[in-house]
Structure formats: structure tokens, C-alpha cells
Scaffold this active site. Sequence first.
Site, mmCIF file in Angstrom:
data_model
loop_
_atom_site.group_PDB
_atom_site.id
_atom_site.type_symbol
_atom_site.label_atom_id
_atom_site.label_comp_id
_atom_site.label_asym_id
_atom_site.label_seq_id
_atom_site.Cartn_x
_atom_site.Cartn_y
_atom_site.Cartn_z
ATOM 1 N N MET A 1 6.076 1.130 -3.368
ATOM 2 C CA MET A 1 7.013 1.894 -2.520
ATOM 3 C C MET A 1 8.456 1.421 -2.703
ATOM 4 O O MET A 1 9.212 1.345 -1.739
ATOM 5 C CB MET A 1 6.615 1.741 -1.032
ATOM 6 C CG MET A 1 5.261 2.336 -0.732
ATOM 7 S SD MET A 1 4.672 1.982 0.926
ATOM 8 C CE MET A 1 3.976 0.355 0.738
ATOM 9 N N LYS B 1 1.207 11.894 5.091
ATOM 10 C CA LYS B 1 1.845 10.612 4.912
ATOM 11 C C LYS B 1 2.527 10.488 3.557
ATOM 12 O O LYS B 1 2.023 9.891 2.610
ATOM 13 C CB LYS B 1 0.848 9.448 5.069
ATOM 14 C CG LYS B 1 0.345 9.303 6.465
ATOM 15 C CD LYS B 1 0.731 7.984 7.063
ATOM 16 C CE LYS B 1 -0.002 6.878 6.353
ATOM 17 N NZ LYS B 1 0.112 5.588 6.913
ATOM 18 N N ASP C 1 -5.211 11.389 2.326
ATOM 19 C CA ASP C 1 -3.772 11.649 2.336
ATOM 20 C C ASP C 1 -3.271 11.972 0.933
ATOM 21 O O ASP C 1 -4.054 12.116 0.004
ATOM 22 C CB ASP C 1 -3.007 10.480 2.966
ATOM 23 C CG ASP C 1 -3.432 9.167 2.376
ATOM 24 O OD1 ASP C 1 -3.374 9.052 1.145
ATOM 25 O OD2 ASP C 1 -3.844 8.275 3.134
HETATM 26 N N1 SAH Z 1 -3.358 1.134 -1.062
HETATM 27 C C1 SAH Z 1 -2.602 1.564 -2.218
HETATM 28 C C2 SAH Z 1 -1.121 1.456 -2.022
HETATM 29 C C3 SAH Z 1 -0.560 2.301 -0.933
HETATM 30 S S1 SAH Z 1 1.186 2.188 -0.790
HETATM 31 C C4 SAH Z 1 -3.077 0.779 -3.433
HETATM 32 O O1 SAH Z 1 -3.815 -0.196 -3.309
HETATM 33 O O2 SAH Z 1 -2.689 1.146 -4.539
HETATM 34 C C5 SAH Z 1 1.724 3.546 -1.746
HETATM 35 C C6 SAH Z 1 2.395 3.079 -3.021
HETATM 36 O O3 SAH Z 1 1.422 2.721 -3.992
HETATM 37 C C7 SAH Z 1 3.229 4.126 -3.697
HETATM 38 O O4 SAH Z 1 4.494 4.258 -3.098
HETATM 39 C C8 SAH Z 1 3.324 3.561 -5.085
HETATM 40 O O5 SAH Z 1 4.265 2.511 -5.141
HETATM 41 C C9 SAH Z 1 1.954 2.945 -5.289
HETATM 42 N N2 SAH Z 1 1.036 3.837 -6.021
HETATM 43 C C10 SAH Z 1 -0.131 4.301 -5.597
HETATM 44 N N3 SAH Z 1 -0.733 5.049 -6.545
HETATM 45 C C11 SAH Z 1 0.101 5.046 -7.608
HETATM 46 C C12 SAH Z 1 0.074 5.633 -8.909
HETATM 47 N N4 SAH Z 1 -0.949 6.400 -9.311
HETATM 48 N N5 SAH Z 1 1.104 5.415 -9.736
HETATM 49 C C13 SAH Z 1 2.155 4.661 -9.361
HETATM 50 N N6 SAH Z 1 2.235 4.085 -8.159
HETATM 51 C C14 SAH Z 1 1.224 4.267 -7.280
#
Ligand code: SAH
Length: 459
Positions: A380, A267, A245
Amino acid sequence: MDYLPIFANVRNRLCVVIGGGEIGKRKAGVLLEAGANVRVVAPEIDPALSALSNVESIISRFEAQHLDGAMLVIAATNDRAVNIEVSKLAKARNIPVNVVDDPEYCSFIMPAIMDRSPLMVAFSSGGATPVLTRMMRSKFESLIPYNYKLLATFAEDNRELVKTRVTNPPKRRIFWEKALEGELAEKVLSGDVAGGQAMLEQMFVEEDNVLHGEVYLVGAGPGDPDLLTFKALRLMQKADVVVYDYLVSQPIVDMTRRDAERIFVGKKRNDHTMRQEEINELLVRLAKAGKRVVRLKGGDPFIFGRGGEEIETLAAEGIPFQVVPGITAASGVASYAGIPLTHRDYAQSCMFVTGHLKDGTMNLDWDALARPKQTVVVYMGLHGLDILCRELVNHGMPDNTPIAIVQQGTTPNQRVITGTLATLPAIAEREKPQAPTLIIVGGVVTLRDKLAWFHPKPV
Ligand code: SAH
């Protein structure tokens, strides 16, 4: 890519080398090894070279007719004008031409090679840095045992047999991988080819038990490909299909097997290319078709990643799966932004929460979040930033508590915006950070200034 790598079949075809010095001799040697008939043209030619079978020597200065019938030509004289002449004439006749050490006049270049025939690896920097290219080759030379020749020949000799015994292509790929990685490979590499053959027969018998594919739920980290785990990379290179995604960065998608099918399931906030239920069903369907599927997820699959739901469906359908943890956004982003999540003086605990808005509110345990000496990481959360800051203050957090928004952490677009619970909503309104963003609240945010010179740089 500046060049298209291809391997040419020159067996029994005429290849012409202009120049009879050391370099010409070496080039003729490589062509002979590949089975070519070689015409060497030079005013003087080493008799040892002329004496080889499949070599036609023409003792003469270069003339256009020497290119007649050539499949390819290499100009290796020490006279640049002659080399350029060869190149022009060859190009005019659409004959691929290589001028040694003169890329401008080449229509093909010759790579450094690692020969484990039938396995061949070619290295090239397109002439940019021959030294680095050779260094890379020696690294590989020491990595791939010479006996890989045996293993590659074994695979070649059994190719047709395996094709008739394991007819389904995805299953056949898995079969070969098992054969070439496991005990069988050890046997062949140690020189016991007959033993290897016996094991192959045994594998045919067992093959009937391997009926379906599997799913690897792989955490791909927050963006920087260097933050992938070895296991993630290994499975990414193995999978027939990649389902990913928007959180998975392009350089990471590019590290999956080149011929793997890639399925984007979207998504983004308010833009669900595929609903979660559809993704779950897609994984089941692909695995049942015998495919090995990598479900690539941003960060860690079990942290706000709905990984739990995906494996629930797989388990219910009896499909084998593995989950590979990844570096979650909180840890990746925090370290690249220079914000330690815990610190003896500032935070003894750290909470990860989701700030996803439901019906315009955030359903969080505010009293628990507002406790002192604690870091709160909000995934998020950008769209609810106002609510977040207001509720934390309403539940007792001082309004000068530091808070940071990190945009696209660990990627080249990383940006860190800091303020306090009182000031950040207005700053964010002005700065308009781009998704994905992570919010970090707590005293640890101030450490960023102290550590600023020390941050790892996203690549
Ligand atoms: N499974 C993922 C999170 C998924 S929810 C994990 O463990 O990181 C999606 C959220 O993750 C985004 O809305 C943001 O808040 C955060 N996120 C993911 N990658 C990011 C990045 N490179 N920089 C900042 N926030 C990030």
C-alpha cells in the site's frame, strides 16, 4: 460457455434413431439405458437390436413421418445428405436433434459420460477436442470408485428421511457432507449398506449438537488462481456464502461453489463499500444463521489483512473459525517478477511494511529500514512513493539503491517498473501503475535482469 449442459428425462418417451449401423446401434443402446422407447429407422437393422423390448424397428429409408411423436432424434446414417434432411425436418418441428459428428446440424450434442447412476458426470468440449474430452473422462473414471453407485443410491434412498429429520437447509447440507465424506461413506463404499444406515441414525442423534455455522478466513493469494492452496479451494467449494473484496481476482471468486451467495465488501483506497466493523458483524450474523462462510482475502489473511480483527469478533461471539494461510503479495509478486527477496550477496533480511499514509505521512522506523543488505517490501505504498524514497535517502540509504514497483503481480496485467530511489518517483508519475502495486527496495531488484528469461508467466 458454448452449450448449456442439461440432463434429459427420456424414460418411457419416444426417441428416434435414424441409421442402423454400429453408431446407430450404440446410440440406441444409450437411449435404452436411460429408459427411452426407441424407434430405429434404416433400410437394414440388426435383428438383435429389433428383438430388444422397447425397440420399434422400421425397415425403410428415412421419411418425415418417422419423426412423429419424437421427444428427440439422433441422425446416425453414413449418408450426410440424409442426416442433414433429418436435422432440417426435426428443427422445423422443434424436436431436439443430434447429427453424429456434425455439430453444425445439431441442436444438442451428446457428452462423454461417466455413469455411477444415480450419479452421472458428463464431459464435453462442444466438439472442439473429443480426444481430450475422453482423456479427461478416463482420468475421472480412475478417480471415482465404481462403488460410488452404491453411495449415490444410499443418498437417494435416504434423501426424504434426512429432509424430515434435518429441516434447516444449510444444516442439512453440512449433514450430508459429513455423511458422504466420513466413516459412513467408507462403510457404504465397502458394500456394508446396513452399517451405513445405522451410522446415519447415530448422526441424527448427534445433529442436535451442531447448532451454528462457521467462518473460514481464507488467504486467496495475490491473484493467479493457481496459487491457491488445496485447503483454500476445498473450503471455497464448501461454503454457503462467500464474502470477498477487490483484492480477490474474479477467476478466484468464480472457483467458489456455484450456488453460494457472493457478497462483495469492497475496500479500495478511499472507497470503503463496507467498514471493517460492518464486515466483522456481517460474518457473525451469517454464521449465527447456520451458514458456512468463506471470508476470502487477498494474499495472506494475517499480513496487512485485518484478519486478526475479524477473528477477534468471531472468538468473542463463540463462533468456530479456521484461518487458511495464503501466499502473500510479497512472495507471489517477487517470484513472478524474478526478484528473490533474500540473496546471499544482496540481502540477509527482509522487511514487510505498510506504506499507508496517515495525515499525509508514513509512520515507519526509517533507521531500521535504511539498513544495508536488507530488502524492504512496501504494501500500500504507491501514494507515498515520494516520501518513501526521500526518507530512505535521508536516513542513509544510497540514492542509487534499486527499487521496483510491481503492478497487479501474478495476474495477466503484471507490470514491473524499476529505477532507483532517486529516479523512480518521476518514472512512476509518467508510467501511472494501476493498483494493487507492491514496492520492493534493495539490491535484489537488480537480479531481475539476470533472471528475466526464467520468470514464471502469469496465466
Ligand atoms: N493480505 C494481503 C495484503 C493486503 S494489503 C497479502 O498478504 O498480500 C493490500 C496491498 O497488498 C496492496 O495495496 C498491494 O500493496 C499489495 N498487493 C496485494 N496483491 C497484490 C498484487 N497482485 N500485486 C501487487 N501488489 C499486491
